[in-house]
Design an enzyme around this catalytic site. Structure first.
Site, PDB file in Angstrom:
ATOM      1  N   TYR A  82      22.781  -4.466   0.236  1.00 11.51           N
ATOM      2  CA  TYR A  82      21.849  -3.887  -0.922  1.00 11.51           C
ATOM      3  C   TYR A  82      20.405  -4.087  -0.446  1.00 11.51           C
ATOM      4  O   TYR A  82      19.611  -3.163  -0.341  1.00 11.51           O
ATOM      5  CB  TYR A  82      22.282  -4.181  -1.991  1.00 11.51           C
ATOM      6  CG  TYR A  82      21.638  -3.563  -3.262  1.00 11.51           C
ATOM      7  CD1 TYR A  82      21.634  -2.096  -3.545  1.00 11.51           C
ATOM      8  CD2 TYR A  82      20.633  -4.003  -4.123  1.00 11.51           C
ATOM      9  CE1 TYR A  82      20.759  -1.455  -4.531  1.00 11.51           C
ATOM     10  CE2 TYR A  82      20.031  -3.653  -5.079  1.00 11.51           C
ATOM     11  CZ  TYR A  82      20.187  -2.336  -5.493  1.00 11.51           C
ATOM     12  OH  TYR A  82      19.536  -1.814  -6.315  1.00 11.51           O
ATOM     13  N   THR A  98      17.574  -3.802 -15.251  1.00 11.99           N
ATOM     14  CA  THR A  98      17.454  -2.916 -16.367  1.00 11.99           C
ATOM     15  C   THR A  98      18.616  -2.763 -17.381  1.00 11.99           C
ATOM     16  O   THR A  98      19.701  -2.926 -16.599  1.00 11.99           O
ATOM     17  CB  THR A  98      17.031  -1.499 -15.853  1.00 11.99           C
ATOM     18  OG1 THR A  98      15.618  -1.829 -15.395  1.00 11.99           O
ATOM     19  CG2 THR A  98      16.881  -0.495 -17.120  1.00 11.99           C
TER      20      THR A  98
END
Ligand code: UDP
Length: 313
Positions: free
Chosen positions: A145, A175
């Site tokens: 990632y 988030t």
């Protein structure tokens, strides 16, 4: 405006679609549902300003008609997801970004890359300003990632400098909020779902590692303002209030009223020890800062999960 959003059925992507539609723009949404869900865009069925295309942006992509913006949000983003889909994660950050940039260039559209605080790796500078280059293990489990997103940033800057493309890069910090999946694997959703179900809260390591949690509405507003009014250099969008993961567990227990115990589990490899954005640039350039603090955001997220865990957990 008419914009293309990849990852439109994801947690952030679908909230971003809603933000553009709210201002009367037209949105073409793309998703292959590897981690996104049709449920996140079900409310848009029949909306004349929204078109959906089921497609993998890592493959050649043709979009008919003019576009003013291309926002590349497609990617597995939870550690458990990119461990399960390591090669699609690398491909969507690399090939998917290249395809999305190619569409933006062909349409003379503004390009927007969803990057991540993971580009800072396990940071040696705290808090993290955009000028920090990071401390990433390229071959560790998170490398698929982190390095894909670092490549995506490099590719975006190359299109900006070489082709003169109008580009934006946001570095998104942890988030949370409504539309996260109950089994997303991230700490906020795990703790809330565990607390609601009366199961033990799984604290990885000693829980002294820190994160800075951003409520989804704040994150999406920062992203939207950066798209409209920002510049090409990367920008952190996140809430700078930092908490240990143990503190988060205690807040979740208190706000759910749950009697769940806290149990320790091994710390995943390369788990960053600290994370906190320096948001000076967002404040200065956009006048943006978060408005929803942890207790309020967690309360709203608990209300959301109380409505869904019975059905899908
Ligand atoms: N974590 C935890 N329990 C969980 C899930 C995560 O203690 O059930 C920890 C994880 O080890 C990390 C932090 O919470 O230190 C944030 O993890 P998450 O997967 O949400 O995102 P990351 O910031 O690591 O990408």
């Amino acid at each position: 405006m008419r914009v293309l959003i990849t990852g439109a059925a994801g947690f952030l992507g679908s909230n971003l679609v809603d933000r553009f539609l709210r201002d009367g723009h037209q949105v073409v949404g793309l998703d292959n549902f590897v981690t996104g869900s049709p449920d996140n865009i079900a409310h848009l069925t029949g909306n004349p300003n929204f078109e959906f295309v089921r497609h993998n942006i890592s493959n050649f992509t043709y979009v008919a008609g003019p576009l003013d913006g291309v926002l590349h949000f497609a990617s597995p983003a939870s550690p458990i997801d990119y461990l399960e889909h390591p090669i699609p994660t690398l491909k969507v950050g690399a090939l998917g970004t290249h395809n999305a940039l190619g569409i933006a260039k062909a349409k003379s559209a503004r390009f927007f890359l969803a990057s991540t605080s993971e580009v800072y790796g396990d940071p040696l500078v705290h808090p993290q300003p955009e000028g920090y280059w990071g401390n990433v293990n390229p071959i560790g489990p998170r490398g698929v990632y982190d390095e894909a997103k670092r490549f995506a940033e490099a590719m975006t800057m190359a299109y900006h400098r070489f082709h003169g493309l109008d580009t934006r890069i946001v570095r998104i910090f942890n988030t949370y909020g409504p539309r996260m999946r109950p089994h997303d694997g991230r700490v906020v959703s795990n703790f809330i779902v565990q607390a609601i179900k009366g199961e033990p809260l799984t604290l990885y390591g000693d829980g002294q590692q820190t994160r800075s949690f951003t409520f989804v509405d704040d994150e999406v507003e920062g992203i939207y303002q950066l798209f409209l009014r920002g510049d090409a250099m990367p920008m952190n969008i996140g809430n700078p209030n930092e908490f240990t993961v143990r503190e988060l567990a205690e807040v979740v227990l208190e706000l759910t009223g749950s009697k769940s115990p806290i149990v320790q589990r091994p710390l995943p490899e390369d788990d960053p020890k600290v994370r906190k954005p320096d948001i000076t640039r967002a404040r200065t350039v956009l006048g943006w800062e978060p408005t929803v603090q942890l207790r309020e955001g967690v309360s709203r997220t608990i209300a959301y999960f109380r409505g869904v865990v019975g059905r899908t957990a």
